[in-house]
Design an enzyme around this catalytic site. Structure first.
Site, PDB file in Angstrom:
ATOM      1  N   LYS A  93       0.740  -1.150   0.043  1.00 22.96           N
ATOM      2  CA  LYS A  93       0.323   0.064   0.001  1.00 22.96           C
ATOM      3  C   LYS A  93       0.836   1.594   0.001  1.00 22.96           C
ATOM      4  O   LYS A  93      -0.026   2.523   0.202  1.00 22.96           O
ATOM      5  CB  LYS A  93      -0.541  -0.249   1.294  1.00 22.96           C
ATOM      6  CG  LYS A  93      -2.138  -1.286   1.237  1.00 22.96           C
ATOM      7  CD  LYS A  93      -2.650  -0.572   2.079  1.00 22.96           C
ATOM      8  CE  LYS A  93      -2.715  -0.583   3.633  1.00 22.96           C
ATOM      9  NZ  LYS A  93      -4.025  -0.647   4.327  1.00 22.96           N
ATOM     10  N   LYS A 104       2.429   2.189   1.689  1.00 25.43           N
ATOM     11  CA  LYS A 104       2.256   3.012   4.234  1.00 25.43           C
ATOM     12  C   LYS A 104       3.718   2.730   4.797  1.00 25.43           C
ATOM     13  O   LYS A 104       2.983   1.319   4.880  1.00 25.43           O
ATOM     14  CB  LYS A 104       0.753   2.189   4.149  1.00 25.43           C
ATOM     15  CG  LYS A 104       0.277   3.733   5.158  1.00 25.43           C
ATOM     16  CD  LYS A 104      -1.324   3.587   5.152  1.00 25.43           C
ATOM     17  CE  LYS A 104      -2.028   4.738   5.809  1.00 25.43           C
ATOM     18  NZ  LYS A 104      -3.169   4.808   5.223  1.00 25.43           N
TER      19      LYS A 104
HETATM   20  N1  C2G Z   1     -10.715   7.211   8.695  1.00 21.62           N
HETATM   21  C1  C2G Z   1     -11.428   8.126   8.824  1.00 21.62           C
HETATM   22  N2  C2G Z   1     -11.110   8.984   9.426  1.00 21.62           N
HETATM   23  C2  C2G Z   1     -10.035   9.805   9.280  1.00 21.62           C
HETATM   24  C3  C2G Z   1      -8.967   8.714   9.530  1.00 21.62           C
HETATM   25  C4  C2G Z   1      -9.515   7.241   9.119  1.00 21.62           C
HETATM   26  O1  C2G Z   1     -12.398   7.590   8.815  1.00 21.62           O
HETATM   27  N3  C2G Z   1      -9.880  11.335   9.879  1.00 21.62           N
HETATM   28  C5  C2G Z   1     -11.110   5.783   8.355  1.00 21.62           C
HETATM   29  C6  C2G Z   1     -10.562   5.086   7.402  1.00 21.62           C
HETATM   30  O2  C2G Z   1     -11.234   6.175   6.226  1.00 21.62           O
HETATM   31  C7  C2G Z   1     -10.633   3.478   7.273  1.00 21.62           C
HETATM   32  C8  C2G Z   1     -10.195   3.391   8.394  1.00 21.62           C
HETATM   33  O3  C2G Z   1     -10.386   4.576   9.230  1.00 21.62           O
HETATM   34  O4  C2G Z   1     -11.895   2.787   7.018  1.00 21.62           O
HETATM   35  C9  C2G Z   1      -8.728   3.427   8.531  1.00 21.62           C
HETATM   36  O5  C2G Z   1      -7.954   4.005   8.075  1.00 21.62           O
HETATM   37  P1  C2G Z   1      -6.331   3.695   7.685  1.00 21.62           P
HETATM   38  O6  C2G Z   1      -5.574   2.820   8.553  1.00 21.62           O
HETATM   39  O7  C2G Z   1      -5.654   5.245   7.131  1.00 21.62           O
HETATM   40  O8  C2G Z   1      -6.641   2.839   6.600  1.00 21.62           O
HETATM   41  P2  C2G Z   1      -6.694   2.800   5.458  1.00 21.62           P
HETATM   42  O9  C2G Z   1      -4.363   3.047   5.010  1.00 21.62           O
HETATM   43  O10 C2G Z   1      -7.188   3.772   4.318  1.00 21.62           O
HETATM   44  O11 C2G Z   1      -6.536   0.897   5.066  1.00 21.62           O
HETATM   45  O12 C2G Z   1      -8.057  -2.523   2.192  1.00 21.62           O
HETATM   46  C10 C2G Z   1      -8.707  -1.458   3.018  1.00 21.62           C
HETATM   47  C11 C2G Z   1      -6.755  -0.668   3.194  1.00 21.62           C
HETATM   48  O13 C2G Z   1      -6.688  -1.116   4.058  1.00 21.62           O
HETATM   49  C12 C2G Z   1      -7.351   0.864   4.288  1.00 21.62           C
END
Ligand code: C2G
Length: 131
Positions: free
Chosen positions: A44, A46
């Site tokens: 990803k 990340k």
């Molecule tokens: N999220 C949110 N508000 C934020 C930050 C994150 O609602 N200020 C939500 C994201 O939309 C996601 C969840 O929290 O639904 C987890 O965010 P991340 O850890 O950034 O996940 P991500 O990197 O988007 O990975 O297969 C799907 C991926 O693994 C998602």
């Protein structure tokens, strides 16, 4: 029992993550969270501060979370939804429409993201404070 699933890295847990998990849990009775492994985070593009093991420990301590599974690949969602008999797939709306292909397996819900907070903001904030 209405089962919900969501996925993410959940690094440096913050109020935005908690709000997502709370709202996801409110859609049913049992919330499964797929946490990205360190290898999948590389895919990803990340970089998580906490290891998968530590992020799993932290997620398992959150009252809204009933079960944590590893997320190894993008496509495991299909198998997971069938394996765990999931009723609703939930993601923040930064992913809006990206997982609509799951609609023939279960309900797909995109919840509004919490504005003004993110793991990268936290990292920047810490480096400012530490100066
Ligand atoms: N999220 C949110 N508000 C934020 C930050 C994150 O609602 N200020 C939500 C994201 O939309 C996601 C969840 O929290 O639904 C987890 O965010 P991340 O850890 O950034 O996940 P991500 O990197 O988007 O990975 O297969 C799907 C991926 O693994 C998602």
């Amino acid at each position: 029992m209405k089962k919900i699933i969501t996925y993410g890295t959940f690094d440096l847990i913050h109020a935005g993550h908690i709000s997502l998990l709370r709202r996801a849990k409110e859609l049913g009775d049992h919330l499964i969270v797929g946490i990205s492994t360190d290898d999948f985070n590389n895919i990803k593009n990340k970089k998580a501060y906490h290891t998968f093991e530590d992020r799993k420990i932290i997620l398992e301590a959150i009252r809204y979370v009933d079960m944590v599974i590893p997320e190894y690949t993008w496509k495991q969602k299909f198998e997971d939804i069938k394996k765990y008999e999931v009723d609703v797939f939930v993601m923040g709306d930064d992913w809006k429409s990206k997982f609509d292909s799951l609609k023939n397996l279960c309900e797909v819900v995109y919840l509004p993201r919490t504005e003004g907070i993110s793991t990268s903001e936290i990292k920047k904030g810490i480096s400012r404070v530490d100066k």
